[in-house]
Write an enzyme that holds these catalytic residues in place. Structure first.
Site, short mmCIF file in Angstrom:
data_model
loop_
_atom_site.label_atom_id
_atom_site.label_comp_id
_atom_site.label_asym_id
_atom_site.label_seq_id
_atom_site.Cartn_x
_atom_site.Cartn_y
_atom_site.Cartn_z
N GLY A 157 -0.89 15.90 -82.39
CA GLY A 157 -1.90 17.11 -82.40
C GLY A 157 -1.80 18.00 -83.49
N HIS A 214 -6.05 9.64 -71.94
CA HIS A 214 -6.84 8.89 -73.29
C HIS A 214 -5.67 7.77 -73.69
CE1 HIS A 214 -7.49 9.86 -77.76
NE2 HIS A 214 -7.98 8.95 -77.54
N MET A 218 -4.11 5.49 -75.78
CA MET A 218 -3.87 5.08 -77.17
C MET A 218 -2.70 4.22 -77.07
SD MET A 218 -4.13 8.99 -78.87
CE MET A 218 -3.83 9.64 -77.39
N MET A 275 0.51 7.70 -75.19
CA MET A 275 0.60 6.82 -76.40
C MET A 275 1.85 5.65 -76.19
SD MET A 275 0.39 10.02 -79.26
CE MET A 275 -0.97 11.19 -79.14
N HIS A 293 -6.76 16.78 -70.26
CA HIS A 293 -6.94 15.37 -71.15
C HIS A 293 -5.40 15.05 -71.49
CE1 HIS A 293 -8.37 12.91 -74.48
NE2 HIS A 293 -7.58 13.24 -75.34
N ASP A 334 -2.81 12.77 -72.98
CA ASP A 334 -2.59 11.82 -74.22
C ASP A 334 -1.42 10.70 -73.81
OD1 ASP A 334 -3.72 14.60 -76.40
OD2 ASP A 334 -4.96 12.32 -75.99
N SER A 388 -6.08 19.25 -74.04
CA SER A 388 -5.16 18.02 -74.12
C SER A 388 -3.74 18.70 -74.01
CB SER A 388 -4.94 17.62 -75.58
OG SER A 388 -3.58 17.04 -76.10
N MET A 416 -13.30 10.21 -81.99
CA MET A 416 -12.06 10.93 -82.37
C MET A 416 -12.42 11.57 -83.68
SD MET A 416 -9.49 10.33 -80.50
CE MET A 416 -8.10 11.25 -81.63
N ASP A 446 -12.48 14.82 -79.92
CA ASP A 446 -10.94 15.13 -79.50
C ASP A 446 -10.23 15.16 -80.82
OD1 ASP A 446 -8.61 12.76 -77.96
OD2 ASP A 446 -8.46 15.16 -78.77
C1 DX5 Z 1 -4.67 12.90 -80.74
C2 DX5 Z 1 -4.90 13.35 -79.43
C3 DX5 Z 1 -5.64 14.41 -79.38
C4 DX5 Z 1 -4.91 15.64 -79.73
C5 DX5 Z 1 -5.68 16.92 -79.69
O1 DX5 Z 1 -4.23 11.46 -80.81
O2 DX5 Z 1 -5.62 12.09 -78.67
O3 DX5 Z 1 -6.11 14.65 -77.83
O4 DX5 Z 1 -3.71 15.92 -78.80
O5 DX5 Z 1 -4.89 17.98 -80.29
P1 DX5 Z 1 -5.42 18.94 -81.37
O6 DX5 Z 1 -6.69 19.65 -80.64
O7 DX5 Z 1 -4.43 19.96 -81.52
O8 DX5 Z 1 -5.95 17.99 -82.36
ZN ZN Z 2 -6.63 12.52 -77.03
#
Ligand code: DX5
Ligand code: ZN
Length: 217
Positions: A146, A68, A70, A38, A34, A36, A9, A139, A173
């Site tokens: 992260g 991903h 969100m 949001m 990946h 993310d 990610s 999840m 993830d």
């Molecule tokens: C969190 C994201 C993850 C996150 C993973 O909402 O969907 O993809 O970035 O990062 P780490 O591995 O640092 O938890």
């Molecule tokens: Zn993610």
């Protein structure tokens, strides 16, 4: 059996030069990216959307992109992400009333379908949609940030999916790294997202190798 794929990610990478950070991950052995996305509504954080993904694709024409999503309205971004040549559109089922309809729209747009579950969502919810999906994302942190702590109890969901759907792509993830990958591998996950553990490492390729060796054992 299913292939092991490592998809870092970029969330905690240097977003001021996403193409450089992404290229570095791919050169370090990543199988896919990946991304993310949001929206500040579904999760209390805001990252980037299709304009950024499209520019990234222009710089990195070949790599497998998984977004991903969100977001509260995943149906709203299907076309723009397909236009950005996203390969896998993974959306959270929690805010969606008609999951089959979104699965159909994603497929018609030429992308693979990923169904994502927050930690609080039971895995039985996704059972009725499995035949419409290419992958299920479990999840292992509360989505939004992260660098959070891995939730070991989520491995029960991964185990249940692997026992019932041996050829399903199962992604984990959140908080995944060298110290938590063995639990994921033993439960049966084969698509591994890792953010901070990879992007924060002095040698990302070594971390990616460690993750792959654990899953392929
Ligand atoms: C969190 C994201 C993850 C996150 C993973 O909402 O969907 O993809 O970035 O990062 P780490 O591995 O640092 O938890
Ligand atoms: Zn993610």
């Amino acid at each position: 059996s299913v292939k092991c794929k490592i998809g870092p990610s970029v969330l905690n990478a240097d977003l001021s030069d996403l193409s450089e950070a992404s290229t570095k991950l791919l050169d370090s052995g990543a199988d896919y990216l990946h991304l993310d996305v949001m929206d500040g509504h579904f999760v209390p954080n805001l990252t980037f959307g299709h304009p950024v993904v499209k520019c990234l694709r222009n710089k990195i024409p070949k790599a497998f992109f998984e977004t991903h999503m969100m977001v509260s309205k995943p149906e709203q971004w299907i076309e723009p992400m397909a236009d950005a040549k996203v390969d896998q559109y993974t959306f959270h089922i929690e805010p969606v009333s008609d999951v089959p309809s979104i699965c159909r729209q994603v497929k018609e747009a030429g992308m693979k379908v990923g169904l994502a579950l927050k930690p609080g969502t039971g895995v039985e919810v996704v059972a009725k949609y499995i035949d419409m999906a290419d992958m299920v994302l479990i999840m292992t942190v509360e989505p939004g940030f992260g660098g959070q702590k891995f939730m070991t109890n989520m491995m029960d969901k991964v185990r249940w999916l692997r026992e019932n759907y041996p050829s399903l792509d199962i992604e984990v993830d959140g908080g995944v790294g060298p110290s938590t990958i063995d639990a994921c591998a033993q439960a049966g996950a084969n698509m591994i997202v890792s953010g901070t553990a990879v992007t924060g490492a002095t040698d990302p390729s070594q971390v990616i190798k460690t993750l792959r060796n654990s899953v392929e054992k």
